[in-house]
Enzyme design. Structure first.
Site, PDB file in Angstrom:
ATOM      1  N   GLU A 182      38.962  38.666  43.225  1.00 36.46           N
ATOM      2  CA  GLU A 182      39.625  39.388  44.321  1.00 36.46           C
ATOM      3  C   GLU A 182      41.141  39.226  44.230  1.00 36.46           C
ATOM      4  O   GLU A 182      41.883  40.176  44.475  1.00 36.46           O
ATOM      5  CB  GLU A 182      39.115  38.903  45.683  1.00 36.46           C
ATOM      6  CG  GLU A 182      37.600  38.969  45.877  1.00 36.46           C
ATOM      7  CD  GLU A 182      36.951  40.276  45.500  1.00 36.46           C
ATOM      8  OE1 GLU A 182      37.608  41.332  45.586  1.00 36.46           O
ATOM      9  OE2 GLU A 182      35.773  40.260  45.075  1.00 36.46           O
ATOM     10  N   HIS A 232      42.571  41.534  41.651  1.00 36.88           N
ATOM     11  CA  HIS A 232      42.624  42.925  42.105  1.00 36.88           C
ATOM     12  C   HIS A 232      43.988  43.276  42.695  1.00 36.88           C
ATOM     13  O   HIS A 232      44.343  44.450  42.773  1.00 36.88           O
ATOM     14  CB  HIS A 232      41.584  43.164  43.195  1.00 36.88           C
ATOM     15  CG  HIS A 232      40.271  43.724  42.706  1.00 36.88           C
ATOM     16  ND1 HIS A 232      40.189  44.749  41.796  1.00 36.88           N
ATOM     17  CD2 HIS A 232      38.990  43.420  43.039  1.00 36.88           C
ATOM     18  CE1 HIS A 232      38.909  45.048  41.583  1.00 36.88           C
ATOM     19  NE2 HIS A 232      38.158  44.246  42.322  1.00 36.88           N
TER      20      HIS A 232
HETATM   21  N1  B3K Z   1      35.750  46.053  45.595  1.00 39.62           N
HETATM   22  C1  B3K Z   1      34.713  45.340  46.291  1.00 39.62           C
HETATM   23  C2  B3K Z   1      33.403  46.026  46.282  1.00 39.62           C
HETATM   24  C3  B3K Z   1      33.234  47.030  47.345  1.00 39.62           C
HETATM   25  C4  B3K Z   1      31.802  47.514  47.397  1.00 39.62           C
HETATM   26  C5  B3K Z   1      31.627  48.633  48.332  1.00 39.62           C
HETATM   27  N2  B3K Z   1      30.247  49.040  48.456  1.00 39.62           N
HETATM   28  C6  B3K Z   1      34.541  43.962  45.748  1.00 39.62           C
HETATM   29  C7  B3K Z   1      34.999  43.751  44.370  1.00 39.62           C
HETATM   30  O1  B3K Z   1      34.534  44.321  43.423  1.00 39.62           O
HETATM   31  O2  B3K Z   1      35.890  42.989  44.194  1.00 39.62           O
HETATM   32 ZN    ZN Z   2      36.123  44.030  42.139  1.00 36.50          ZN
END
Ligand code: B3K
Ligand code: ZN
Length: 891
Positions: A300, A303
């Protein structure tokens, strides 16, 4: 519940929006039953668009008032859109007031309540469940958010970015105002209002800036946040060191919530996490929980650059952020693991996940490319293909341009696209352009087939040694089976890392004909970019054993035709630990498949048992690596090798293999158990965890063997360990040993475990998982799982709990699930229907458990199909479940 069957959305139909929203001010009057949302947006016409009606997304919310430039404007609600047919000319301000009902929001998408607080989840399309908006990732706006709520009940009010103001209001209420300076898509919006406490730490990045890190949890959970905080600090340091990507925010927050559909969410500056990936201490979390927390916290955090600073133009590009970020978290965990063997263990675990989740997906009814071409419910496409195969595609790029070249490519990607919403093509182009002359640049258009084509390529290798000329010719050939909607498959670009070994296990120099003698290395990467190619190695003194696809250099199924003897050479000597492990797995797989095909009881030969003894007793191999090598391929993986799957036969064969390894290596397991105990304070580091990773399976094997002989000695020892264990890894390991050996002491141990941890939700999840995952015997596991549905601690409303029982049984315990009386499928259909009424995303994940029904043998196949048809026949189904069951029936 949505009405009717939604239309598929197609990648080819992408068009930029007719309007942009550049900034938005949101004010929330938070109330569980009726929250009022006031939104004030700055709207611009897209100069290259045609204007026309402004269509905003909205779902399960009620409009109260709409003003354009301060004047009321006529609007209508059409399905899931709010339409303003005649918006003002030029740029304008749009103000909307609407309500939503967080406490009724059981989908856990949008704004919902959990444990008495408010939380949001907006990816992919949850923001439209909060307010009307252009809820698509290419619309990026600057957010200013004011939260107002009762102060006693919700003392903490958080949103993205920086806290700019806070204060008191009338009637026991208070407010906080947040501003996020980075334009972002709506899916990265978040708010939290709850009674929470934080662990805090300051870090200084290389530029000398100070940043505040916070991990917010419920009161009473602070003692379980140290590892998450350490993981966050390590992530900040790693991203700066490896990719020169610094933390760009004054403060970075993680908030844990007990009701959450997935693992965690990367909202800008305000990550929201499933408690499972935050809370850990030695008493409640296992070594693998600790490792998962490190990797999810890393994921995370990473990201923030790969996903947030550069985001996706549309949801078909999801792997742009997910594949890349999984790759980054895998690299992070490997770098954190330290030693070469700990790195290899991590790589093996990742490949195992890929092959057990993604390969079946790629061969099943939901097969789709890493960049899908269409979807009905985007939430169905947060898949192993988009994530794990997507990560392998990025890894192949790194293999083709080298580690330094890849870092240069990343730098160019940020230089070109920072602050924008882009595509997978843009990413691949950046990596290639930063590395002119590389194999990636040379093959780029073909390489990108990995994004566009589904299915797992089969790579066939045949070697021929010619003694008179001292040459060895390797023929590589690829073929990819058709997948739904994609009959024809063109060749992929497949990097094949490889080496050659002498029959006594020494690495050979690798020189292809026409190459200078001084170029010879002991490992190299062949790049297969056609259907078939030949590689002739010269100066080869004796017939070699080829070691192909080292480190699993491409996500393919390799058929190299190696004999057992050759595999045993690799198992004993391959300098690549991944292939060493793989060789062991393949010798086991050969034996399992033979037993399943013949339907004969499995009987292991002395050579195999001796090879396994050699691994177990090896003087230098890492204990965690030994465990991985001694664990036979899972039933799911075995099933994937077969066209007609009889899950009960596979179970019987694998159980027999494990039991014989337990019996024939009894003395060696005793040695392993005795010599791998860990003393002193608990630490989840690779060295301690590695020892436990071998000691616990050793205990399981000893229990299994002794119980089969009617000897209760080891059960007693396991029970003792279970009671006295100083950490959850050992406690759970001992409990599992009792369960897996069907010991009579399993029940009292389970009872004790429940009594001890009744107030810890995450540990009670484990209690359900262990029971649903236990090896099936005479239908007892299935019967127990059914009974557990009525346990007072069980609920479908909490995703972790529902998954612990239902997904574990249906998705991870084939022998308990696939029953000749079809009761497992009836159980599945009932749960999917029940869950769909509460939480479609969760229901749809459970629905995927029958993706591979078409390869089942009778009577399973017909019964499974009938169960799917029963679900599909329901008039009331979410788009999510409808898409899964419809595709299942189409195959
Ligand atoms: N981006 C989110 C995932 C969202 C899922 C939505 N159904 C977590 C991740 O991949 O980091
Ligand atoms: Zn992700």
């Amino acid at each position: 519940m949505r009405e009717g069957i939604a239309q598929a959305i197609k990648r080819a139909d992408y068009a930029a929006p007719a309007y942009w929203i550049r900034s938005v001010e949101l004010t929330f009057d938070l109330d569980p039953a009726r929250t009022i949302v006031a939104s004030r947006m700055r709207v611009e016409r897209n100069a290259s668009g045609n204007g026309g009606a402004l269509r905003l997304h909205g779902e399960d919310i009620e409009p109260l008032r709409v003003l354009a430039n301060g004047q009321s404007v006529s609007f209508r609600v059409e399905g899931r859109e709010l339409v303003i047919d005649n918006p003002p000319e030029g740029d304008f301000t749009l103000e909307i007031r609407n309500t939503c009902a967080p406490e009724k929001n059981t989908h856990l998408s949008g704004l919902y309540t959990s444990g008495g607080g408010f939380f949001t989840q907006c990816e992919a399309e949850g923001f439209r469940r909060i307010t009307y908006f252009l809820d698509r990732p290419d619309v990026m706006a600057v957010y200013t958010v004011t939260l107002r709520a009762n102060k006693a009940r919700y003392p903490v009010l958080l949103s993205n970015g920086n806290l700019v103001e806070q204060g008191e209001l009338d009637n026991g209420r208070h407010y906080a105002k947040w501003h996020d300076p980075f334009p972002k898509p709506s899916y990265l919006f978040a708010l939290v209002a709850a009674d929470l406490v934080a662990r805090e730490q300051h870090v200084r990045t290389r530029s000398g800036k100070d940043h505040l890190l916070q991990v917010w949890v419920r009161r009473g959970d602070l003692d379980k946040t140290e590892h998450a905080m350490n993981s966050l600090i390590a992530s900040v340091v790693w991203d700066e060191a490896r990719f020169r990507l610094p933390l760009d925010l004054e403060r970075f927050m993680i908030v844990a919530v007990g009701d959450f559909n997935m693992g965690a969410m990367e909202n800008k500056g305000l990550n929201i996490f499933n408690t499972k990936y935050v809370l850990a201490n030695a008493a409640t979390a296992t070594d693998s929980d600790f490792a998962d927390i490190e990797s999810v916290v890393g994921h995370e955090y990473f990201h923030n650059w790969t996903g947030n600073r550069i985001t996706c133009r549309d949801w078909f590009q999801l792997s742009l952020k997910e594949g890349l970020t999984v790759f980054r978290d895998q690299e992070f965990s490997m770098d954190m693991a330290g030693s070469a063997s700990a790195r290899a263990v991590k790589r093996i675990l990742d490949v195992r996940t890929l092959r057990e989740r993604q390969f079946p997906e790629d061969a099943g009814t939901m097969a789709h490319p890493v960049r899908p071409d269409e979807y009905v419910a985007i939430d169905n496409f947060y898949t192993a293909t988009v994530y794990e195969k997507g990560a392998e595609v990025v890894r192949m790029m790194q293999t083709l341009v080298g580690r330094e070249g890849f870092a240069k490519g990343m730098a160019l990607y940020f230089e070109r696209h920072d602050g924008r919403a882009v595509t997978c093509d843009d990413f691949a182009q950046s990596i290639a352009d930063a590395n002119p002359g590389s194999e990636l640049a040379r093959t780029l258009p073909h390489f990108k087939r990995w994004y566009g084509r589904a299915g797992t390529p089969h790579l066939t290798a045949r070697g021929r040694y010619d003694a008179p000329t001292r040459t060895y010719t390797l023929a590589l050939e690829q073929h990819t089976p058709a997948t739904p909607g994609q009959a024809e498959k063109l060749p992929f670009v497949i990097p094949v890392a490889m080496g050659l070994l002498t029959r006594d296990g020494r690495p050979m120099a690798l020189r292809l004909e026409d190459e200078p003698a001084d170029k010879a290395a002991e490992e190299r990467v062949l790049v297969l970019d056609e259907a078939r190619a030949f590689y002739t190695f010269v100066d080869v003194d004796s017939e070699p054993v080829p070691s192909l696809l080292r480190h699993f250099s491409a996500p393919v199924r390799l058929h190299d035709g190696l004999s057992d003897d050759e595999l045993l050479v690799l198992l004993a000597h391959d300098p690549d630990p991944f292939n060493r492990w793989e060789a062991g797995q393949r010798t086991a797989l050969h034996r399992l498949l033979a037993a399943v095909r013949d339907g004969q009881p499995l009987q292991l030969d002395a050579a195999f048992v001796e090879a396994m003894r050699g691994v177990l007793r090896h003087e230098t191999l890492d204990p965690a690596f030994k465990d991985l090598t001694l664990t036979p391929p899972t039933e799911t993986y075995v099933a994937e090798q077969l066209d007609h799957v009889d899950p009960q036969r596979i179970h019987a064969a694998r159980e027999a293999m494990v039991l014989q390894l337990a019996r024939d290596l009894r003395a060696d397991w005793e040695w392993a158990w005795e010599t791998h105990q860990v003393g002193g304070a608990y630490s989840p580091d690779a060295v301690q965890a590695g020892r436990r990773a071998l000691a616990n399976p050793a205990l399981q094997m000893l229990c299994l063997d002794a119980t089969a002989r009617g000897d209760v000695l080891w059960q007693g020892k396991a029970y003792q360990r279970f009671k006295d264990a100083s950490n959850m890894t050992d406690r759970q390991g001992a409990l599992w040993a009792l369960l897996a050996s069907h010991s009579e002491m399993a029940d009292p141990a389970l009872q004790r475990f429940h009594d001890q941890f009744r107030d810890d939700a995450l540990v009670i999840d484990k209690w359900f998982i262990l029971q649903a995952a236990a090896p099936e015997k005479d239908g007892r596991v299935f019967a127990r799982a059914k009974a557990l549905l009525k346990h007072p601690d069980f609920t479908l409303a909490n995703p972790n709990r529902a998954r612990s029982l239902i997904r574990t049984l249906c998705g991870e315990n084939p022998a308990a699930f696939h029953r000749t009386d079809a009761a497992g499928y009836v159980f599945w259909a009932e749960r999917v229907i029940e869950l769909d009424a509460i939480n479609p995303q969760l229901a749809s994940r459970v629905a995927r458990a029958l993706d591979r029904w078409a390869t089942l043998a009778e009577p399973y196949r017909s019964a499974a199909r009938e169960a799917i048809a029963r679900v599909a026949a329901r008039a009331e189904l979410s788009d999510d479940v409808r898409e899964v069951v419809t595709r299942a029936l189409e195959s």
